[in-house]
Design an enzyme around this catalytic site. Sequence first.
Site, PDB file in Angstrom:
ATOM      1  N   TYR A   1      26.490  34.932   4.461  1.00  0.00           N
ATOM      2  CA  TYR A   1      25.190  34.375   4.050  1.00  0.00           C
ATOM      3  C   TYR A   1      24.846  33.095   4.813  1.00  0.00           C
ATOM      4  O   TYR A   1      24.114  32.247   4.298  1.00  0.00           O
ATOM      5  CB  TYR A   1      25.192  34.112   2.548  1.00  0.00           C
TER       6      TYR A   1
ATOM      7  N   GLU B   1      27.246  41.797  10.477  1.00  0.00           N
ATOM      8  CA  GLU B   1      27.844  41.970   9.150  1.00  0.00           C
ATOM      9  C   GLU B   1      28.929  43.056   9.156  1.00  0.00           C
ATOM     10  O   GLU B   1      29.950  42.918   8.485  1.00  0.00           O
ATOM     11  CB  GLU B   1      26.740  42.315   8.141  1.00  0.00           C
TER      12      GLU B   1
ATOM     13  N   LYS C   1      27.091  44.746  -5.215  1.00  0.00           N
ATOM     14  CA  LYS C   1      27.472  43.392  -5.615  1.00  0.00           C
ATOM     15  C   LYS C   1      28.291  43.381  -6.911  1.00  0.00           C
ATOM     16  O   LYS C   1      28.299  44.361  -7.662  1.00  0.00           O
ATOM     17  CB  LYS C   1      26.202  42.542  -5.752  1.00  0.00           C
TER      18      LYS C   1
ATOM     19  N   HIS D   1      23.173  44.563  -1.561  1.00  0.00           N
ATOM     20  CA  HIS D   1      22.782  43.935  -0.295  1.00  0.00           C
ATOM     21  C   HIS D   1      22.641  45.028   0.753  1.00  0.00           C
ATOM     22  O   HIS D   1      23.417  45.978   0.772  1.00  0.00           O
ATOM     23  CB  HIS D   1      23.874  42.952   0.174  1.00  0.00           C
TER      24      HIS D   1
ATOM     25  N   ASN E   1      21.233  41.040  -8.141  1.00  0.00           N
ATOM     26  CA  ASN E   1      20.310  42.143  -7.835  1.00  0.00           C
ATOM     27  C   ASN E   1      20.992  43.375  -7.234  1.00  0.00           C
ATOM     28  O   ASN E   1      20.424  44.063  -6.397  1.00  0.00           O
ATOM     29  CB  ASN E   1      19.178  41.641  -6.937  1.00  0.00           C
TER      30      ASN E   1
HETATM   31  P1  IDP Z   1      17.782  40.007   0.287  1.00  0.00           P
HETATM   32  O1  IDP Z   1      19.139  40.232  -0.345  1.00  0.00           O
HETATM   33  O2  IDP Z   1      16.705  40.773  -0.420  1.00  0.00           O
HETATM   34  O3  IDP Z   1      17.783  40.189   1.778  1.00  0.00           O
HETATM   35  P2  IDP Z   1      17.781  37.118   0.772  1.00  0.00           P
HETATM   36  O4  IDP Z   1      16.558  36.263   0.809  1.00  0.00           O
HETATM   37  O5  IDP Z   1      18.479  37.403   2.059  1.00  0.00           O
HETATM   38  O6  IDP Z   1      17.409  38.466  -0.007  1.00  0.00           O
HETATM   39  O7  IDP Z   1      18.789  36.394  -0.230  1.00  0.00           O
HETATM   40  C1  IDP Z   1      20.140  36.786  -0.300  1.00  0.00           C
HETATM   41  C2  IDP Z   1      20.544  36.860  -1.768  1.00  0.00           C
HETATM   42  O8  IDP Z   1      20.492  35.544  -2.330  1.00  0.00           O
HETATM   43  C3  IDP Z   1      19.602  37.683  -2.647  1.00  0.00           C
HETATM   44  O9  IDP Z   1      19.860  39.063  -2.600  1.00  0.00           O
HETATM   45  C4  IDP Z   1      19.851  37.085  -4.011  1.00  0.00           C
HETATM   46  O10 IDP Z   1      21.084  37.565  -4.575  1.00  0.00           O
HETATM   47  C5  IDP Z   1      20.027  35.601  -3.680  1.00  0.00           C
HETATM   48  N1  IDP Z   1      18.769  34.837  -3.728  1.00  0.00           N
HETATM   49  C6  IDP Z   1      17.729  34.903  -2.851  1.00  0.00           C
HETATM   50  N2  IDP Z   1      16.746  34.050  -3.168  1.00  0.00           N
HETATM   51  C7  IDP Z   1      17.185  33.387  -4.256  1.00  0.00           C
HETATM   52  C8  IDP Z   1      16.600  32.329  -5.067  1.00  0.00           C
HETATM   53  O11 IDP Z   1      15.495  31.845  -4.802  1.00  0.00           O
HETATM   54  N3  IDP Z   1      17.332  31.908  -6.120  1.00  0.00           N
HETATM   55  C9  IDP Z   1      18.556  32.409  -6.433  1.00  0.00           C
HETATM   56  N4  IDP Z   1      19.150  33.392  -5.701  1.00  0.00           N
HETATM   57  C10 IDP Z   1      18.470  33.875  -4.621  1.00  0.00           C
HETATM   58 MG    MG Z   2      18.794  39.045   3.250  1.00  0.00          MG
END
Ligand code: IDP
Ligand code: MG
Length: 152
Positions: A59, A140, A19, A129, A126
């Site tokens: 997304y 994807e 990212k 992905h 984070n």
């Molecule tokens: P993942 O990347 O661990 O699969 P997902 O729930 O698919 O997590 O969420 C996609 C991305 O959206 C996350 O990696 C993070 O960058 C962001 N994200 C997820 N949940 C939140 C939230 O509650 N607040 C802000 N950003 C979030």
């Molecule tokens: Mg995800």
Amino acid sequence: MTTSDPLDPTAERTLVLIKPDAYARGLTGEVLRRIEAKGYRLVGLKTVHASHDLLAEHYVEHQGQSFFEPLLAFMSSGPLVAVVVGGNRVIEGVRSMMGATNPTAAAPGTIRGDLGRDWGTAAVENIVHGSDSATSADREIALWFPELVVQD
Ligand code: IDP
Ligand code: MG
């Protein structure tokens, strides 16, 4: 050709995005190093400054969530590195290497746990992905690497 050939299109593949936070911090190499050291193979790789439209499609499952637009703004804030990674059970393996979504909670030893932290931003930054299922991986990879999709 056998499935031990990483370029074999029948081998399992996942989509990894390094990212914009990781790219900006110069951590692309460290993430790629971990994936290669684990034994997975880099099948396709490119640096992309992703558009809002591409990210909205990527997304789509999060459309309607409060963090959806902040997430798209974060993911389009600078270049990212998109990678197709191959190997047996690579989808599950990369998810395990990534750690939990929240980098504060992600276990030490994981990519997010070792390299990420909470910066107080609206979208969780984070580092990485990884596709969460075979269905997601196919969808994807077709989105980010249409040139790698073999028509049948
Ligand atoms: P993942 O990347 O661990 O699969 P997902 O729930 O698919 O997590 O969420 C996609 C991305 O959206 C996350 O990696 C993070 O960058 C962001 N994200 C997820 N949940 C939140 C939230 O509650 N607040 C802000 N950003 C979030
Ligand atoms: Mg995800």
